[in-house]
Design a protein around this motif. Structure first.
Motif, PDB file in Angstrom:
ATOM      1  N   SER A   1     -44.537  26.921   0.182  1.00 49.64           N
ATOM      2  CA  SER A   1     -43.261  26.381  -0.263  1.00 49.64           C
ATOM      3  C   SER A   1     -42.379  27.485  -0.841  1.00 49.64           C
ATOM      4  O   SER A   1     -41.176  27.549  -0.558  1.00 49.64           O
ATOM      5  N   ALA A   2     -42.959  28.364  -1.642  1.00 52.22           N
ATOM      6  CA  ALA A   2     -42.199  29.467  -2.227  1.00 52.22           C
ATOM      7  C   ALA A   2     -41.681  30.419  -1.152  1.00 52.22           C
ATOM      8  O   ALA A   2     -40.553  30.913  -1.236  1.00 52.22           O
ATOM      9  N   LEU A   3     -42.492  30.663  -0.138  1.00 51.47           N
ATOM     10  CA  LEU A   3     -42.066  31.574   0.941  1.00 51.47           C
ATOM     11  C   LEU A   3     -40.833  31.051   1.677  1.00 51.47           C
ATOM     12  O   LEU A   3     -40.040  31.838   2.198  1.00 51.47           O
ATOM     13  N   THR A   4     -40.643  29.739   1.732  1.00 54.84           N
ATOM     14  CA  THR A   4     -39.467  29.186   2.402  1.00 54.84           C
ATOM     15  C   THR A   4     -38.198  29.387   1.577  1.00 54.84           C
ATOM     16  O   THR A   4     -37.103  29.198   2.093  1.00 54.84           O
ATOM     17  N   LYS A   5     -38.364  29.773   0.332  1.00 52.65           N
ATOM     18  CA  LYS A   5     -37.219  29.928  -0.555  1.00 52.65           C
ATOM     19  C   LYS A   5     -36.746  31.373  -0.708  1.00 52.65           C
ATOM     20  O   LYS A   5     -35.676  31.630  -1.240  1.00 52.65           O
ATOM     21  N   VAL A   6     -37.553  32.322  -0.283  1.00 47.87           N
ATOM     22  CA  VAL A   6     -37.236  33.732  -0.464  1.00 47.87           C
ATOM     23  C   VAL A   6     -36.235  34.180   0.590  1.00 47.87           C
ATOM     24  O   VAL A   6     -36.377  33.859   1.766  1.00 47.87           O
ATOM     25  N   GLY A   7     -35.245  34.954   0.131  1.00 50.56           N
ATOM     26  CA  GLY A   7     -34.269  35.517   1.060  1.00 50.56           C
ATOM     27  C   GLY A   7     -34.867  36.681   1.832  1.00 50.56           C
ATOM     28  O   GLY A   7     -36.055  36.964   1.754  1.00 50.56           O
TER      29      GLY A   7
ATOM     30  N   PHE B   1     -36.849  42.711   0.256  1.00 45.96           N
ATOM     31  CA  PHE B   1     -37.330  42.729  -1.120  1.00 45.96           C
ATOM     32  C   PHE B   1     -36.333  42.062  -2.061  1.00 45.96           C
ATOM     33  O   PHE B   1     -36.715  41.385  -3.009  1.00 45.96           O
ATOM     34  N   SER B   2     -35.056  42.241  -1.787  1.00 41.92           N
ATOM     35  CA  SER B   2     -34.033  41.634  -2.649  1.00 41.92           C
ATOM     36  C   SER B   2     -34.032  40.108  -2.531  1.00 41.92           C
ATOM     37  O   SER B   2     -33.394  39.428  -3.331  1.00 41.92           O
ATOM     38  N   GLY B   3     -34.752  39.582  -1.554  1.00 40.50           N
ATOM     39  CA  GLY B   3     -34.859  38.138  -1.390  1.00 40.50           C
ATOM     40  C   GLY B   3     -35.496  37.446  -2.569  1.00 40.50           C
ATOM     41  O   GLY B   3     -35.344  36.241  -2.751  1.00 40.50           O
ATOM     42  N   LEU B   4     -36.207  38.211  -3.403  1.00 44.40           N
ATOM     43  CA  LEU B   4     -36.777  37.642  -4.620  1.00 44.40           C
ATOM     44  C   LEU B   4     -35.689  37.282  -5.631  1.00 44.40           C
ATOM     45  O   LEU B   4     -35.899  36.473  -6.517  1.00 44.40           O
ATOM     46  N   TRP B   5     -34.518  37.921  -5.503  1.00 42.95           N
ATOM     47  CA  TRP B   5     -33.397  37.642  -6.405  1.00 42.95           C
ATOM     48  C   TRP B   5     -32.256  36.912  -5.709  1.00 42.95           C
ATOM     49  O   TRP B   5     -31.391  36.368  -6.352  1.00 42.95           O
ATOM     50  N   THR B   6     -32.271  36.947  -4.388  1.00 47.74           N
ATOM     51  CA  THR B   6     -31.241  36.251  -3.608  1.00 47.74           C
ATOM     52  C   THR B   6     -31.940  35.241  -2.705  1.00 47.74           C
ATOM     53  O   THR B   6     -32.302  35.557  -1.572  1.00 47.74           O
ATOM     54  N   PRO B   7     -32.159  34.050  -3.207  1.00 51.70           N
ATOM     55  CA  PRO B   7     -32.908  33.030  -2.466  1.00 51.70           C
ATOM     56  C   PRO B   7     -32.227  32.636  -1.159  1.00 51.70           C
ATOM     57  O   PRO B   7     -31.019  32.823  -0.982  1.00 51.70           O
ATOM     58  N   SER B   8     -33.002  32.062  -0.286  1.00 52.20           N
ATOM     59  CA  SER B   8     -32.494  31.586   0.999  1.00 52.20           C
ATOM     60  C   SER B   8     -31.675  30.315   0.813  1.00 52.20           C
ATOM     61  O   SER B   8     -31.717  29.682  -0.235  1.00 52.20           O
ATOM     62  N   LEU B   9     -30.947  29.953   1.845  1.00 50.14           N
ATOM     63  CA  LEU B   9     -30.203  28.691   1.816  1.00 50.14           C
ATOM     64  C   LEU B   9     -31.158  27.522   1.618  1.00 50.14           C
ATOM     65  O   LEU B   9     -30.844  26.539   0.945  1.00 50.14           O
ATOM     66  N   ASN B  10     -32.326  27.641   2.225  1.00 49.48           N
ATOM     67  CA  ASN B  10     -33.341  26.604   2.108  1.00 49.48           C
ATOM     68  C   ASN B  10     -33.747  26.373   0.646  1.00 49.48           C
ATOM     69  O   ASN B  10     -34.034  25.250   0.246  1.00 49.48           O
TER      70      ASN B  10
END
Length: 174
Positions: free
Chosen positions: A34-40, A43-52
């Motif tokens: 579930s968390a993996l679907t939220k990551v952008g 590496f910066s995806g940890l601070w900039t989440p995905s649209l999901n």
């Protein structure tokens, strides 16, 4: 004599270990995926989440913003990032038995918010207890999740945990 030993010595040691094992066997991968679907991206995806992430965590607000992340506030981004990190960090801490009580308390809060969002934001039918239907996913299944977390909150990680290791090595730290 055997029942007294089992009750007073073995059960308090096995119960937390079994609660952590059952959490790992049933929920660790669930929360990790579930968390993996939220990551952008990257590496910066940890601070900039995905649209999901916004669609999952703040569904009504994201819909009202026209599914435009730039229309969401800083507080919204902090909520989504904190929720994403919580899904990664708290389950791992529980499985390792590190800061078990604090992680269990955090997961209980996480589950409360998750359940509220599922029911109010995603239209999940909550179901009811005592109806004889084990498919009442929210009411029935999450009650078991809460039970395992309450065991850990009350008893800690047990003897097979990093909490115990840390306490032996650094008694002042725990």
């Amino acid at each position: 004599m055997i029942s007294v030993t089992l009750k007073n010595r073995v059960a308090p040691e096995l119960l937390p270990a079994f609660a952590r094992f059952s959490f790992a066997a049933t929920l660790l991968v669930f929360f990790w995926r579930s968390a993996l679907t939220k990551v952008g991206d990257g590496f910066s995806g940890l601070w900039t989440p995905s649209l999901n992430a916004y669609a999952q965590v703040l569904p009504k607000k994201f819909e009202a913003a026209g599914y435009d992340v730039s229309a969401m506030g800083v507080m919204d981004q902090l909520i989504v990032v904190a929720g994403t990190w919580g899904e990664f960090v708290l389950p791992v801490l529980i499985v390792l038995g590190l800061f078990t009580r604090l992680a269990s308390l955090g997961m209980l809060g996480f589950l409360a918010v998750m359940t509220l969002v599922d029911i109010t934001g995603h239209g999940v039918v909550p179901g009811v207890w005592f109806d004889g239907d084990p498919k009442g996913i929210v009411a029935d299944l999450r009650l078991y999740w809460v039970l395992a977390l309450l065991v850990l909150l009350c008893h800690g990680g047990g003897s097979l945990s990093l909490d115990r290791f840390v306490k032996k090595r650094l008694p002042w730290a725990v």
